[in-house]
Design an enzyme around this catalytic site. Structure first.
Site, short mmCIF file in Angstrom:
data_model
loop_
_atom_site.label_atom_id
_atom_site.label_comp_id
_atom_site.label_asym_id
_atom_site.label_seq_id
_atom_site.Cartn_x
_atom_site.Cartn_y
_atom_site.Cartn_z
N ASN A 3 0.82 -1.22 0.00
CA ASN A 3 0.00 0.00 0.00
C ASN A 3 0.85 1.26 0.00
O ASN A 3 0.53 2.25 0.67
CB ASN A 3 -0.97 -0.01 1.19
CG ASN A 3 -1.93 -1.16 1.11
OD1 ASN A 3 -2.43 -1.49 0.03
ND2 ASN A 3 -2.17 -1.81 2.23
N ARG A 135 -3.64 -14.10 0.74
CA ARG A 135 -4.74 -14.44 1.64
C ARG A 135 -5.72 -15.36 0.92
O ARG A 135 -5.65 -15.52 -0.29
CB ARG A 135 -5.41 -13.15 2.11
CG ARG A 135 -4.47 -12.31 2.97
CD ARG A 135 -5.04 -10.96 3.27
NE ARG A 135 -4.92 -10.13 2.06
CZ ARG A 135 -5.06 -8.81 2.05
NH1 ARG A 135 -5.35 -8.16 3.16
NH2 ARG A 135 -4.93 -8.13 0.93
#
Length: 190
Positions: A3, A135
């Site tokens: 990010n 994930r």
């Protein structure tokens, strides 16, 4: 580096150091740069987080432009761009070597399907260099958005080797063949 963390702050600190030359800001910048350089794997890749954890964050991460943002910053330092003129020669040289080490990895990880190079995956196993999931909702997959950033990064080489040209052209061809047309996204109240 996920990010835009670390790289965004380092770019900001570099602007402050260039404008004001405040020693505390310079020290903070160098601490961050040293951290960034330390996190690069020997194979040229960058994990999402450092120090390493025993989860998906240790994967080589193109997702969210993590690795490419780090490499763009290091390239700007290596090329002595205006905001980075204060960087000492030892760190500048390390930044240059980090970029040089990453290029072969980028080329090696371009996904090949039926003998044709395509684009890149979001994450790669840091040892096997094969596409990997992160994930549970992030399976191994091609990533069209982040691959644009990779192609643009490769295109900044003023004297590219043939293998870089081939990687760029293969990715552009993949986009041409896989483009979507005649589709419109509409939001409706509801």
């Amino acid at each position: 580096i996920d990010n835009s963390a670390t790289t965004t702050q380092l770019r900001y600190l570099a602007k402050v150091v260039t404008a004001k030359n405040i020693e505390a800001h310079k020290t903070a910048f160098f601490n961050g740069l040293d951290f960034l350089l330390a996190m690069q794997y020997e194979n040229g890749g960058f994990p999402q987080f450092f120090p390493l954890k025993n989860d998906y964050s240790r994967k080589i991460t193109f997702n969210d432009n993590a690795m490419i943002n780090a490499l763009r910053l290091l390239r700007d330092i290596a090329k002595r761009k205006e905001d980075f003129l204060f960087v000492d020669e030892e760190r500048r040289s390390k930044a240059e070597k980090a970029v040089e080490k990453a290029i072969p990895l980028i080329l090696k990880t371009q996904v090949e399907i039926n003998g044709k190079k395509t684009i890149w995956s979001a994450q790669y196993d840091e040892v096997a260099l094969k596409p990997a999931g992160a994930r549970k909702f992030e399976p191994a997959s091609l990533t069209a958005g982040e691959s644009v950033g990779i192609v643009r990064f490769l295109m900044h080489d003023s004297k590219p080797k043939q293998e870089i040209i081939d990687a760029i052209e293969s990715a552009v061809e993949w986009y041409r063949v896989n483009k979507l047309s005649g589709i419109r996204w509409e939001r409706t109240a509801g």
